[in-house]
Design a protein around this motif. Structure first.
Motif, PDB file in Angstrom:
ATOM      1  N   LEU A 256      56.726  85.057 155.434  1.00 54.34           N
ATOM      2  CA  LEU A 256      56.668  84.065 154.363  1.00 54.34           C
ATOM      3  C   LEU A 256      55.540  84.402 153.387  1.00 54.34           C
ATOM      4  N   ILE A 257      54.377  84.751 153.916  1.00 57.94           N
ATOM      5  CA  ILE A 257      53.249  85.126 153.062  1.00 57.94           C
ATOM      6  C   ILE A 257      53.570  86.399 152.277  1.00 57.94           C
ATOM      7  N   ALA A 258      54.120  87.407 152.967  1.00 50.83           N
ATOM      8  CA  ALA A 258      54.472  88.655 152.284  1.00 50.83           C
ATOM      9  C   ALA A 258      55.522  88.403 151.207  1.00 50.83           C
ATOM     10  N   GLY A 259      56.474  87.520 151.490  1.00 53.04           N
ATOM     11  CA  GLY A 259      57.492  87.184 150.498  1.00 53.04           C
ATOM     12  C   GLY A 259      56.906  86.486 149.284  1.00 53.04           C
ATOM     13  N   LEU A 260      55.998  85.540 149.524  1.00 54.15           N
ATOM     14  CA  LEU A 260      55.358  84.856 148.401  1.00 54.15           C
ATOM     15  C   LEU A 260      54.525  85.824 147.561  1.00 54.15           C
ATOM     16  N   LEU A 261      53.795  86.704 148.226  1.00 47.20           N
ATOM     17  CA  LEU A 261      52.983  87.678 147.487  1.00 47.20           C
ATOM     18  C   LEU A 261      53.862  88.643 146.700  1.00 47.20           C
ATOM     19  N   SER A 262      54.977  89.049 147.294  1.00 50.90           N
ATOM     20  CA  SER A 262      55.906  89.930 146.593  1.00 50.90           C
ATOM     21  C   SER A 262      56.550  89.198 145.414  1.00 50.90           C
ATOM     22  N   LEU A 263      56.851  87.933 145.605  1.00 48.95           N
ATOM     23  CA  LEU A 263      57.404  87.119 144.525  1.00 48.95           C
ATOM     24  C   LEU A 263      56.428  87.048 143.351  1.00 48.95           C
TER      25      LEU A 263
ATOM     26  N   VAL B 136      60.209  96.245 152.076  1.00 47.58           N
ATOM     27  CA  VAL B 136      58.943  95.934 151.407  1.00 47.58           C
ATOM     28  C   VAL B 136      57.980  97.122 151.529  1.00 47.58           C
ATOM     29  N   ILE B 137      57.966  97.758 152.699  1.00 51.10           N
ATOM     30  CA  ILE B 137      57.121  98.950 152.876  1.00 51.10           C
ATOM     31  C   ILE B 137      57.549 100.046 151.906  1.00 51.10           C
ATOM     32  N   ILE B 138      58.855 100.300 151.825  1.00 45.89           N
ATOM     33  CA  ILE B 138      59.358 101.356 150.936  1.00 45.89           C
ATOM     34  C   ILE B 138      59.045 101.030 149.474  1.00 45.89           C
ATOM     35  N   ALA B 139      59.291  99.791 149.077  1.00 44.16           N
ATOM     36  CA  ALA B 139      59.027  99.402 147.683  1.00 44.16           C
ATOM     37  C   ALA B 139      57.547  99.518 147.348  1.00 44.16           C
ATOM     38  N   ASN B 140      56.682  99.141 148.270  1.00 40.92           N
ATOM     39  CA  ASN B 140      55.249  99.240 148.007  1.00 40.92           C
ATOM     40  C   ASN B 140      54.766 100.679 148.038  1.00 40.92           C
ATOM     41  N   PHE B 141      55.389 101.514 148.848  1.00 37.96           N
ATOM     42  CA  PHE B 141      55.036 102.927 148.828  1.00 37.96           C
ATOM     43  C   PHE B 141      55.424 103.556 147.497  1.00 37.96           C
ATOM     44  N   LEU B 142      56.616 103.226 147.027  1.00 44.18           N
ATOM     45  CA  LEU B 142      57.080 103.814 145.777  1.00 44.18           C
ATOM     46  C   LEU B 142      56.317 103.291 144.563  1.00 44.18           C
ATOM     47  N   SER B 143      55.784 102.077 144.664  1.00 46.40           N
ATOM     48  CA  SER B 143      55.018 101.536 143.542  1.00 46.40           C
ATOM     49  C   SER B 143      53.513 101.664 143.770  1.00 46.40           C
ATOM     50  N   LEU B 144      53.122 102.542 144.672  1.00 46.91           N
ATOM     51  CA  LEU B 144      51.713 102.752 145.007  1.00 46.91           C
ATOM     52  C   LEU B 144      50.822 103.069 143.807  1.00 46.91           C
ATOM     53  N   PRO B 145      51.241 103.914 142.869  1.00 46.12           N
ATOM     54  CA  PRO B 145      50.357 104.222 141.736  1.00 46.12           C
ATOM     55  C   PRO B 145      50.142 103.059 140.768  1.00 46.12           C
TER      56      PRO B 145
ATOM     57  N   TRP C 146      46.638  96.899 146.591  1.00 48.37           N
ATOM     58  CA  TRP C 146      47.552  95.853 147.024  1.00 48.37           C
ATOM     59  C   TRP C 146      48.760  96.439 147.742  1.00 48.37           C
ATOM     60  N   SER C 147      49.233  97.588 147.296  1.00 48.12           N
ATOM     61  CA  SER C 147      50.372  98.227 147.964  1.00 48.12           C
ATOM     62  C   SER C 147      50.021  98.591 149.400  1.00 48.12           C
ATOM     63  N   VAL C 148      48.831  99.101 149.617  1.00 51.37           N
ATOM     64  CA  VAL C 148      48.402  99.461 150.974  1.00 51.37           C
ATOM     65  C   VAL C 148      48.283  98.208 151.845  1.00 51.37           C
ATOM     66  N   VAL C 149      47.762  97.125 151.290  1.00 57.94           N
ATOM     67  CA  VAL C 149      47.652  95.868 152.038  1.00 57.94           C
ATOM     68  C   VAL C 149      49.044  95.368 152.430  1.00 57.94           C
ATOM     69  N   MET C 150      49.985  95.407 151.514  1.00 57.14           N
ATOM     70  CA  MET C 150      51.340  94.938 151.801  1.00 57.14           C
ATOM     71  C   MET C 150      52.054  95.833 152.808  1.00 57.14           C
ATOM     72  N   ILE C 151      51.787  97.130 152.759  1.00 55.46           N
ATOM     73  CA  ILE C 151      52.371  98.043 153.741  1.00 55.46           C
ATOM     74  C   ILE C 151      51.847  97.702 155.136  1.00 55.46           C
ATOM     75  N   ALA C 152      50.544  97.458 155.261  1.00 52.83           N
ATOM     76  CA  ALA C 152      49.967  97.105 156.560  1.00 52.83           C
ATOM     77  C   ALA C 152      50.506  95.759 157.051  1.00 52.83           C
ATOM     78  N   LEU C 153      50.589  94.777 156.182  1.00 56.33           N
ATOM     79  CA  LEU C 153      51.108  93.465 156.551  1.00 56.33           C
ATOM     80  C   LEU C 153      52.558  93.564 157.020  1.00 56.33           C
ATOM     81  N   SER C 154      53.343  94.337 156.329  1.00 58.59           N
ATOM     82  CA  SER C 154      54.745  94.519 156.718  1.00 58.59           C
ATOM     83  C   SER C 154      54.855  95.268 158.039  1.00 58.59           C
ATOM     84  N   GLY C 155      53.932  96.179 158.291  1.00 63.16           N
ATOM     85  CA  GLY C 155      53.908  96.872 159.582  1.00 63.16           C
ATOM     86  C   GLY C 155      53.663  95.901 160.722  1.00 63.16           C
ATOM     87  N   PHE C 156      52.756  94.952 160.550  1.00 63.68           N
ATOM     88  CA  PHE C 156      52.514  93.922 161.569  1.00 63.68           C
ATOM     89  C   PHE C 156      53.749  93.052 161.777  1.00 63.68           C
TER      90      PHE C 156
END
Length: 147
Positions: free
Chosen positions: A35-42, A106-115, A120-130
């Protein structure tokens, strides 16, 4: 004259085992995190669509999209992640499978939008990993444990 009152807890229902409690706790954890990851992605999607100045522009990037395109991708993932997170609060297999799939996307999208937004992309990748870990560790109540 005494009235017999039914026992508040039926005697035929056994207390949940520690493993079932951990499974319920991890599913709840994953639901809240999704839910948190979804809100942040939103919110990130809204910022991208509005072409906020928070984002870095990288001229030579292999996976180059327009900032508005990335905004729509993150907005859609956020909406779906929020919807799936509500399914995780009522433990169901479809929600666990969908949660793993959405967290993977979400991991893939944040990896691709890393630059565009690196920290924030690294934080979202870690959160999605959990989230993926929490959803994959839980065993259904009827399954037998091996090992």
């Amino acid at each position: 004259m005494t009235a017999s009152h039914p026992h508040p807890h039926p005697t035929h229902v056994y207390p949940r085992s520690a493993k079932q409690q951990w499974a319920a706790g991890l599913t709840g954890f994953a639901g809240v995190m999704l839910l948190i990851a979804g809100l942040l992605s939103l919110f990130r999607g809204i910022m991208g669509i509005a072409q906020d100045d928070v984002f870095v522009t990288t001229p030579n990037y292999v996976f180059k999209f327009d900032l508005t395109g990335w905004g729509w991708i993150h907005l859609a993932l956020g909406i779906v992640a929020i919807a799936v997170s509500f399914g995780l609060f009522a433990p169901s297999t479809w929600a666990r499978v969908a949660g793993v799939a959405i967290a993977g996307l979400v991991i893939i999208a944040n990896f691709l939008s890393l630059p565009y937004y690196p920290v924030w992309s690294v934080v979202m990748i870690a959160l999605s990993g959990f989230i993926i870990w929490a959803l994959c560790v839980v065993r259904p109540e009827g399954s037998t444990e091996t090992g």
